[in-house]
Design a protein around this motif. Structure first.
Motif, short mmCIF file in Angstrom:
data_model
loop_
_atom_site.label_atom_id
_atom_site.label_comp_id
_atom_site.label_asym_id
_atom_site.label_seq_id
_atom_site.Cartn_x
_atom_site.Cartn_y
_atom_site.Cartn_z
N THR A 77 25.25 -25.28 74.21
CA THR A 77 25.09 -23.99 74.92
C THR A 77 23.62 -23.75 75.27
N MET A 78 22.77 -24.74 74.96
CA MET A 78 21.34 -24.56 75.23
C MET A 78 20.79 -25.81 75.91
N GLY A 79 20.19 -25.63 77.08
CA GLY A 79 19.51 -26.77 77.71
C GLY A 79 18.23 -27.05 76.94
N TYR A 80 17.85 -28.33 76.90
CA TYR A 80 16.63 -28.69 76.16
C TYR A 80 15.82 -29.64 77.02
N VAL A 81 14.57 -29.28 77.30
CA VAL A 81 13.71 -30.14 78.10
C VAL A 81 12.47 -30.45 77.27
N MET A 82 12.12 -31.73 77.16
CA MET A 82 10.93 -32.03 76.37
C MET A 82 9.88 -32.76 77.20
N GLN A 83 8.76 -32.99 76.56
CA GLN A 83 7.57 -33.49 77.24
C GLN A 83 7.83 -34.81 77.98
N SER A 84 8.52 -35.73 77.32
CA SER A 84 8.70 -37.05 77.91
C SER A 84 9.93 -37.08 78.82
N ALA A 85 10.48 -35.91 79.13
CA ALA A 85 11.71 -35.77 79.92
C ALA A 85 12.92 -36.27 79.12
N ALA A 149 19.01 -30.27 81.98
CA ALA A 149 19.15 -29.13 81.07
C ALA A 149 19.98 -28.01 81.70
N LEU A 150 19.96 -27.95 83.05
CA LEU A 150 20.70 -26.88 83.73
C LEU A 150 22.16 -27.25 83.99
N ALA A 151 22.50 -28.53 83.80
CA ALA A 151 23.79 -29.04 84.29
C ALA A 151 24.99 -28.31 83.71
N ALA A 152 24.93 -27.97 82.44
CA ALA A 152 26.09 -27.29 81.84
C ALA A 152 26.00 -25.77 82.00
N ASP A 153 25.02 -25.34 82.82
CA ASP A 153 24.79 -23.93 83.08
C ASP A 153 24.66 -23.11 81.79
N PRO A 154 23.79 -23.55 80.88
CA PRO A 154 23.65 -22.83 79.62
C PRO A 154 22.87 -21.54 79.82
N PRO A 155 23.19 -20.50 79.04
CA PRO A 155 22.43 -19.25 79.19
C PRO A 155 21.00 -19.36 78.67
N ILE A 156 20.78 -20.35 77.78
CA ILE A 156 19.46 -20.47 77.15
C ILE A 156 18.86 -21.84 77.49
N LEU A 157 17.57 -21.83 77.86
CA LEU A 157 16.86 -23.09 78.11
C LEU A 157 15.69 -23.18 77.15
N LEU A 158 15.61 -24.26 76.39
CA LEU A 158 14.49 -24.48 75.49
C LEU A 158 13.61 -25.55 76.13
N MET A 159 12.34 -25.26 76.31
CA MET A 159 11.46 -26.21 77.01
C MET A 159 10.23 -26.46 76.16
N LYS A 187 17.77 -17.24 83.47
CA LYS A 187 18.11 -17.78 82.16
C LYS A 187 17.20 -17.16 81.11
N THR A 188 17.63 -17.27 79.86
CA THR A 188 16.73 -16.93 78.77
C THR A 188 15.97 -18.21 78.44
N ILE A 189 14.68 -18.22 78.75
CA ILE A 189 13.90 -19.45 78.61
C ILE A 189 12.87 -19.27 77.50
N VAL A 190 12.85 -20.23 76.59
CA VAL A 190 11.78 -20.27 75.59
C VAL A 190 10.97 -21.52 75.89
N PHE A 191 9.68 -21.33 76.14
CA PHE A 191 8.83 -22.39 76.69
C PHE A 191 7.64 -22.59 75.76
N VAL A 192 7.47 -23.80 75.26
CA VAL A 192 6.34 -24.10 74.37
C VAL A 192 5.22 -24.78 75.15
N THR A 193 4.00 -24.32 74.96
CA THR A 193 2.84 -24.99 75.55
C THR A 193 1.62 -24.74 74.67
N HIS A 194 0.59 -25.62 74.79
CA HIS A 194 -0.66 -25.29 74.10
C HIS A 194 -1.68 -24.77 75.11
N ASP A 195 -1.23 -24.59 76.36
CA ASP A 195 -2.13 -24.23 77.45
C ASP A 195 -1.97 -22.74 77.78
#
Ligand SMILES: Nc1ncnc2c1ncn2[C@@H]1O[C@H](COP(=O)(O)OP(=O)(O)OP(=O)(O)O)[C@@H](O)[C@H]1O
Length: 355
Positions: A77-85, A149-159, A187-195
């Motif tokens: 139920t949550m898309g997940y996108v990481m640094q290395s794709a 990450a969007l393919a299953a149309d999840p309400p939450i995206l973790l990036m 979407k409800t997006i939680v996005f991690v960055t150090h920038d």
């Protein structure tokens, strides 16, 4: 939508990675976790989809403790996108994007059709669908990662640092693309960055983490820039924060000066005087003719443009960077709309502060 309640994480034999985190993540908004390396951003993100289990406290999604939901079902139920794709190297782009829908039982043809649509959504040409990940650029791989990450149309995206492996130009493009996508998708997006700059561009709200897994400040980006709560946040946000905060101030009240312009083709006859703004046939700025100068060869370019409707930061930057000292305001079509004086911008800022 996603709530952390007194959540801590202690890895075996270590310092606390996350300490007593309480935080509410708004539905349909982008929340950015930002902070220096090792301050617990990724750990916090991964506690949302149970890739990491908290040592104490509760993570709730729509009011339900995630610990009570089977991890595999929760993750779907949550898309997940990481640094290395994180693309599967032996699968084509289309099959990578279709992975989760296939796991969810969507028939192959339908999953591929949707994957093709998603390529378009993330700004990639359909021709790339048959390629393998190694045959794509870093930026293209990240776009495929977002599509997947969007393919299953999840309400939450973790990036998790999704854009940090690409060069700054591509990174800025991907950021704008994400903002554009989000306008449609909400979407409800939680996005991690150090920038911090990325955090300020993307976040509806920004959570600044300090070393030791402590949440130092959680606020909209303009507030973080204007009113950092302590020296740690002020130091992390860095220099120029007063100027950068102007990026959140509307320039709608700014009165433009009329521009004295000449078409590029008529420069030989231009009357001498002060700086003359040169335009192309469509009325778009093409450079400045200095006082007393004549002819095409004397035109100087440079200076950023202030697009009407944008921020005071852009207005002031256009004035400060212009060879003539006057910024050039343009309409949505890029045509000259008037000139911006730095003093006028500063007076407007002062008036807003005292309002
Ligand atoms: N699996 C693990 N086992 C032990 N310690 C870990 C593990 N994962 C992370 N840590 C430690 O927990 C702390 C927080 O790590 P985390 O990856 O959450 O930080 P981060 O803010 O995302 O850092 P970065 O920006 O460098 O990715 C660090 O001190 C890290 O060394």
């Amino acid at each position: 939508m996603v709530c952390f309640r007194n959540v801590s994480k202690l890895y075996p034999g270590g310092q606390p990675a996350v300490e007593n985190l309480t935080l509410d993540i708004d539905r349909g908004a982008i929340t950015v976790f930002v902070g220096p390396s090792g301050c617990g951003k990724t750990t916090s993100l991964r506690m949302i989809n149970r890739m990491v289990e908290p040592s104490a406290g509760t993570v709730l999604v729509d009011g339900t403790d995630v610990a009570r939901r089977p991890a595999a079902a929760l993750r779907r139920t949550m898309g997940y996108v990481m640094q290395s794709a994180g693309l599967l190297p032996h699968r084509t782009v289309l099959d990578n994007i279709a992975t989760v829908p296939r796991l969810n039982g969507v028939p192959k043809a339908q999953a591929r059709r949707r994957a093709r649509e998603l390529l378009d959504v993330v700004g990639l040409s359909g021709d790339l669908g048959g390629r393998y990940p190694a045959q794509l650029s870093g930026g293209q791989q990240q776009r495929v990662g977002v599509a997947r990450a969007l393919a299953a149309d999840p309400p939450i995206l973790l990036m998790d640092e999704p854009f940090s492996a690409v060069d700054p130009v591509v990174r800025a493009e991907l950021q704008q693309e994400l903002l554009r996508l989000q306008q449609d998708l909400a979407k409800t997006i939680v996005f991690v960055t150090h920038d911090i700059d990325e955090a300020v561009v993307l976040g509806d709200k920004v959570a600044v983490f300090a070393t030791g897994g402590r949440l130092a400040q959680f606020a909209p980006p303009a507030e973080i820039l204007r009113a950092p709560v302590d020296d740690f946040v002020a130091g992390f946000v860095g220099r120029d924060r007063g100027f950068r905060a102007l990026g959140f101030d509307s320039a709608d009240g700014l009165v433009l000066e009329p521009a004295r312009t000449a078409a590029a083709g008529s420069l030989a006859d231009a009357a001498p005087g002060g700086w003359l703004l040169v335009t192309d046939d469509a009325g778009r700025p093409a450079g400045w003719l200095p006082p007393g100068a004549r002819g095409h060869g004397a035109v100087v370019t440079g200076g950023s443009l202030f697009v009407l409707g944008s921020s005071l930061r852009q207005a002031l930057d256009s004035a400060l960077s212009s060879p003539s000292g006057k910024g050039v305001a343009v309409d949505a079509g890029g045509r000259v709309a008037g000139l911006v004086d730095a003093g006028t911008v500063l007076r407007l800022i002062r008036a807003d502060r005292h309002a």
